[in-house]
Write a protein that holds these residues in place. Structure first.
Motif, PDB file in Angstrom:
ATOM      1  N   ARG A  49       0.847  -1.196   0.000  1.00 53.40           N
ATOM      2  CA  ARG A  49       0.000   0.000   0.000  1.00 53.40           C
ATOM      3  C   ARG A  49       0.878   1.240   0.000  1.00 53.40           C
ATOM      4  O   ARG A  49       1.867   1.299   0.706  1.00 53.40           O
ATOM      5  CB  ARG A  49      -0.889   0.026   1.247  1.00 53.40           C
ATOM      6  CG  ARG A  49      -2.090  -0.886   1.128  1.00 53.40           C
ATOM      7  CD  ARG A  49      -3.040  -0.720   2.311  1.00 53.40           C
ATOM      8  NE  ARG A  49      -3.720  -1.986   2.515  1.00 53.40           N
ATOM      9  CZ  ARG A  49      -3.361  -2.879   3.432  1.00 53.40           C
ATOM     10  NH1 ARG A  49      -2.390  -2.611   4.265  1.00 53.40           N
ATOM     11  NH2 ARG A  49      -3.992  -4.029   3.531  1.00 53.40           N
ATOM     12  N   THR A  97      -3.744   0.806  -2.886  1.00 52.42           N
ATOM     13  CA  THR A  97      -3.200  -0.535  -2.774  1.00 52.42           C
ATOM     14  C   THR A  97      -2.675  -0.952  -4.149  1.00 52.42           C
ATOM     15  O   THR A  97      -3.441  -1.254  -5.050  1.00 52.42           O
ATOM     16  CB  THR A  97      -4.267  -1.521  -2.281  1.00 52.42           C
ATOM     17  OG1 THR A  97      -4.819  -0.997  -1.083  1.00 52.42           O
ATOM     18  CG2 THR A  97      -3.656  -2.881  -2.000  1.00 52.42           C
ATOM     19  N   ASN A 157      -2.264  -6.281  -4.263  1.00 54.77           N
ATOM     20  CA  ASN A 157      -3.257  -6.679  -3.277  1.00 54.77           C
ATOM     21  C   ASN A 157      -3.309  -8.206  -3.140  1.00 54.77           C
ATOM     22  O   ASN A 157      -3.852  -8.890  -3.994  1.00 54.77           O
ATOM     23  CB  ASN A 157      -4.622  -6.112  -3.703  1.00 54.77           C
ATOM     24  CG  ASN A 157      -5.651  -6.230  -2.599  1.00 54.77           C
ATOM     25  OD1 ASN A 157      -5.395  -6.837  -1.565  1.00 54.77           O
ATOM     26  ND2 ASN A 157      -6.814  -5.654  -2.833  1.00 54.77           N
TER      27      ASN A 157
END
Lengths: 296, 241, 349
Positions: B14, B19, B22
């Motif tokens: 992040r 983000t 992910n």
């Protein structure tokens, strides 16, 4: 205990001085990332400018600021355009060049003045305020006030105006800013100019306190770099708080350890900050890692 | 699949509120070749940086040869056997072509003559040996890309990560570098490639992994993945707009 | 070192020679030695010819000292790209170490070289470590701060430095004391110093450390991805550079026999001047810093003598101008300019 509070007061007033000197450097080093070792010389020019106005036109140093500050802003812009701009992507050469400027400016002033120490007074010079047994000199208080105003003004300018936002955008990502249509070179030129103008303002306000000498800039520039690093690159609030921390440190070191070693103490603070929190007190984490290379 | 070399478990990165990568997990066997595809900003290069240590993961783990390398520095990972190229070629412009390649070869060959030999061999593999003595700054974009591959090969990597080494090349240069990649893999080199050009991907990669907005949306054989409607919509569909 | 490499590769048999295409294409220490010996011999001849011309001999002696200092600086400043203006500090450490050991303990300066090197390297490493963790220009700022701190300490620590009045050591001529009656002996001494720094510089440039330093300077991202420990590489370069500078301080102490903090630690007369000499001569090249010293030391003397008396600070105005113009228009120095001319000439042939 009175001693203690006097040292605190002295430290706070000195801190105001450092904060004021650092606000301009914060823009040049903290925001546009030019290591300008000649910043102290612009301050010195500010002092001599004020003196010139005083001796030739009888201008009060505080009134002289209205001429000196714009003049130094202009000089800074010219210096940026001629010297710093061609070296944009070469930080090491910028360091060399700013050192050359330091030598040049200092010794041109020395050649002109012959190195005679000069000093002058304002109506405020002899005024001291005594609050609860602690003494404050009026001229130092004015500097403290000016530091707050300059830092607040610069902070608002960077946050609220279009041009201030452009400066921050360029500082964050030169390429992206260019793509957004921001004229990067002109932004840098103005930032550098404002930075030197603020150094000039600091110089003017310091004239009632210090004896003028061509080498006086050296007394402030190292402390100013320490303040900017301590406060966090690019953080205006950081420059203010950092200024007070360095000022207090110096006052305490001077009083309780040895005045000769106050520079050593500042240096130890500088190194300690880089070790413990390299982004400074108010800097964005990782800001110190933004290599100059990546901006190019 | 042969012995697992690279293991990625729930890796996340992040940046403030964004983000970029992910919860990505996959594994790669010794000698395999994998293509990482996805639209611009899908997080491919970020994932690469997490694998080679240029960035620190917010969450998740990276294993290499069974060892947890999540907190290793890039130079430590290089020592373990991860060699990489960068999307924007990081040429050492004040050095010669051979010397650039030597920077990699020094890792396992501290003596200058040995490093030079290994570097020269690496240059031969990417077809730059004849330019060995030239200043690296004089190379074309395509040549710089191949020089990056040579420098990474000099590390004698157990896993080679190539970040868009084919982007922006002309047809001849493209064919050349594809040949290099195919030959490397044929000689047993494990490779991960980031690539935009799907046609090219098909020519050398059996397995394709697709990222979209940081998430892994597909992982499988090239033909089936490239026809997967989800992938087509995320990747090809968007490109045609 | 490379001779050893060649000998060993020969010993391993001809089978490996087939793969030794690269070794033939790189410049090794052995390739550099002829030039090195020629340069040292030429300067040796100059010392011999000038041995009765005290004025020129002293000028040459100072040029050789500053040449050696600039060559030392160049190892971290040029190869490693880490700009230091604090080399005056290591110079001073060398001088004070030798001076105190000799004055108070009767230790020969020749022996003092070792502790001087170790102390300089240790201080360099301690100061550099926190700033080398960061990218950007922090190193240059820290070195400037270090100079100020060193002056404050030197003024304060009178037992070691003699404070503002300086540290004096008695005149007792003799090889073991590194104090000579003949002026040319000092020129020879500083030529020896220069030779040591040049040789170290050559060995580093033509070894893995030299390539690693250049890789870190050019592109730390690529360097780190190539397995280079960036911090260690910079620290090694800095420590070696500082240790060599410390040797210069030892020799200087015995040459002048009186040093005071203001002169020894002067930002401009030592710290910046060393860097300026390297810049003028050619940063990152082997002989550039020497060339710079041969140009700048006489020029500086001349400016001081003729400009400085006419206009206060006049010599520094000129040096400041040279510094600004040099960084703008001659980034590769005289050595770089000569190389360009040579290339253009050889292309025409």
């Amino acid at each position: 205990m009175d001693q203690f509070f006097n040292v605190v007061a002295l430290g706070m007033l000195l801190g105001g001085t450092y904060a004021l000197v650092s606000v301009g450097l914060n823009l040049i080093f903290g925001v546009i990332r030019i290591v300008n070792f000649s910043q102290g010389e612009f301050l010195m020019l500010g002092m001599y400018g004020a003196y010139l106005g005083y001796s030739t036109m009888g201008l009060d140093p505080y009134a002289g600021a209205f001429i000196v500050v714009p003049a130094l802003t202009l000089l800074g812009m010219v210096v940026y355009w001629l010297v710093m701009r061609p070296l944009q992507n070469e930080p090491m050469m910028q360091v060399f060049a700013s050192f050359g400027l330091l030598l040049l400016i200092q010794n041109v002033v020395l050649a002109i003045t012959g190195g005679v120490g000069m000093s002058m007074n304002t109506p405020f010079s002899q005024v001291t305020l005594t609050i609860a047994g602690v003494q404050f000199s009026a001229t130092r208080l004015i500097i403290l006030l000016a530091a707050l105003v300059a830092a607040g003004g610069l902070g608002l300018f960077l946050a609220k105006t279009n041009f201030g936002q452009a400066i921050r955008a360029v500082a964050q990502d030169r390429m992206a800013a260019q793509l957004m249509g921001i004229n990067v070179e002109r932004t840098f030129m103005w930032s550098f100019g404002i930075g030197t103008g603020l150094a000039g303002l600091a110089g003017v306000l310091l004239t009632p306190i210090y004896t003028l000498s061509p080498q006086i800039g050296g007394n402030f520039v190292m402390a100013a770099f320490a303040v900017v690093v301590l406060g966090g690159l690019g953080s205006v609030l950081g420059a203010l708080v950092g200024g007070f921390i360095v000022g207090l440190t110096e006052a305490f070191a001077g009083y309780y350890i040895d005045p000769e070693l106050k520079h050593a103490v500042i240096f130890i603070v500088f190194i300690a900050v880089l070790l413990i929190k390299p982004s400074g007190l108010f800097g964005q984490a990782g800001a110190e890692e933004v290599g100059l290379r990546e901006q190019s | 699949m042969s012995a697992i070399q690279l293991g990625v478990e729930g890796v996340t990165k992040r940046f403030g509120g964004l983000t970029a990568v992910n919860d990505v997990s996959f594994a790669l066997g010794q000698g395999d070749i994998l293509s990482l595809i996805g639209p611009n900003g899908a997080g491919k290069t970020t994932l690469f940086n997490l694998l080679t240590g240029q960035l620190a993961a917010t969450a998740g783990k990276v294993f290499f040869d069974g060892a947890d390398i999540t907190h290793y520095r890039p130079n430590q990972r290089a020592r373990l056997g991860l060699g990489r190229t960068f999307q924007i070629s990081q040429t050492l412009t004040s050095l010669s072509v051979l010397e650039n390649a030597m920077i990699g070869a020094f890792l396992h060959h501290p003596r200058i003559a040995d490093a030079a030999d290994k570097a020269y061999a690496a240059l031969e593999r990417v077809g730059l040996a004849s330019r060995a003595k030239e200043e690296a700054g004089h190379l074309t974009l395509g040549e710089r890309r191949r020089l990056e591959v040579a420098r990474a090969l000099g590390l004698e990597p157990r896993l080679l990560l190539l970040d868009e080494v084919m982007a922006g090349l002309n047809q001849t240069e493209l064919a050349r570098i594809v040949d290099v990649v195919v030959a490397l893999n044929a000689s047993g080199q494990t490779i991960i490639v980031i690539e935009h050009n799907l046609k090219v991907v098909r020519t050398f990669s059996k397995r394709v992994l697709v990222l979209d907005r940081g998430k892994m949306i597909a992982d499988g054989g090239a033909d089936s993945v490239l026809q997967d409607p989800v992938v087509v919509e995320a990747y090809v569909g968007k490109k045609k707009q | 070192m490379s001779n050893l490499d060649l000998a060993q590769s020969g010993a391993l048999g001809d089978s490996r020679l087939a793969g030794r295409r690269g070794a033939a294409e790189v410049w090794t220490v052995a390739n550099e030695l002829p030039t090195f010996f020629a340069v040292v011999a030429a300067i040796g001849l100059a010392v011999y010819l000038l041995s009765n011309q005290f004025f020129y001999l002293n000028l040459l002696t100072m040029a050789l000292l500053f040449g050696g200092l600039a060559v030392s600086w160049n190892i971290i400043g040029g190869f490693g790209g880490q700009f230091s203006i604090a080399h005056s500090v290591f110079f001073a450490i060398g001088a004070y170490t030798a001076g105190n050991l000799y004055k108070h303990f009767g230790v020969s300066p020749w022996i003092a070289i070792l502790p001087a090197m170790l102390l300089s390297a240790a201080v360099a490493a301690i100061v550099s470590w926190p700033v080398f963790r960061l990218r950007g220009p922090f190193f240059a700022i820290a070195t400037m701060a270090l100079t100020e701190v060193a002056i404050a300490f030197a003024m304060h620590w009178k037992a070691v430095t003699g404070g503002a009045s300086g540290l004096t050591i008695p005149y007792r001529a003799g090889l073991e004391n590194m104090i000579f009656q003949q002026r040319w002996a000092y020129a020879a001494l500083f030529l020896g110093y220069l030779a040591v720094t040049l040789l170290t510089s050559i060995v580093i440039l033509r070894s893995r450390l030299g390539y690693y330093l250049q890789a870190v300077r050019d592109n730390d991202k690529a360097a780190e991805a190539s397995g280079i420990p960036i911090m260690w590489t910079k620290l090694k370069g800095m420590a070696i550079s500082a240790a060599l500078t410390g040797i210069g301080g030892v020799f200087f102490m015995m040459y002048v026999r009186i040093v005071e903090p203001a002169g020894l630690l002067s930002l401009f007369d030592v710290g910046v001047k060393i860097a300026l000499i390297a810049l003028i001569g050619g940063i990152g090249t082997i002989y550039g810093p020497l060339l710079g010293a041969l140009i700048l030391v006489p020029l500086d003397y001349w400016l001081r003598a003729f400009m400085g008396s006419a206009v206060p600070g006049g010599n520094l105005i000129v040096l400041g101008l040279i510094l600004v113009l040099g960084s703008l228009f001659m980034k590769k120095g005289v050595a770089g300019a000569l190389r360009q001319v040579y290339r253009a000439w050889s292309r025409q042939q």
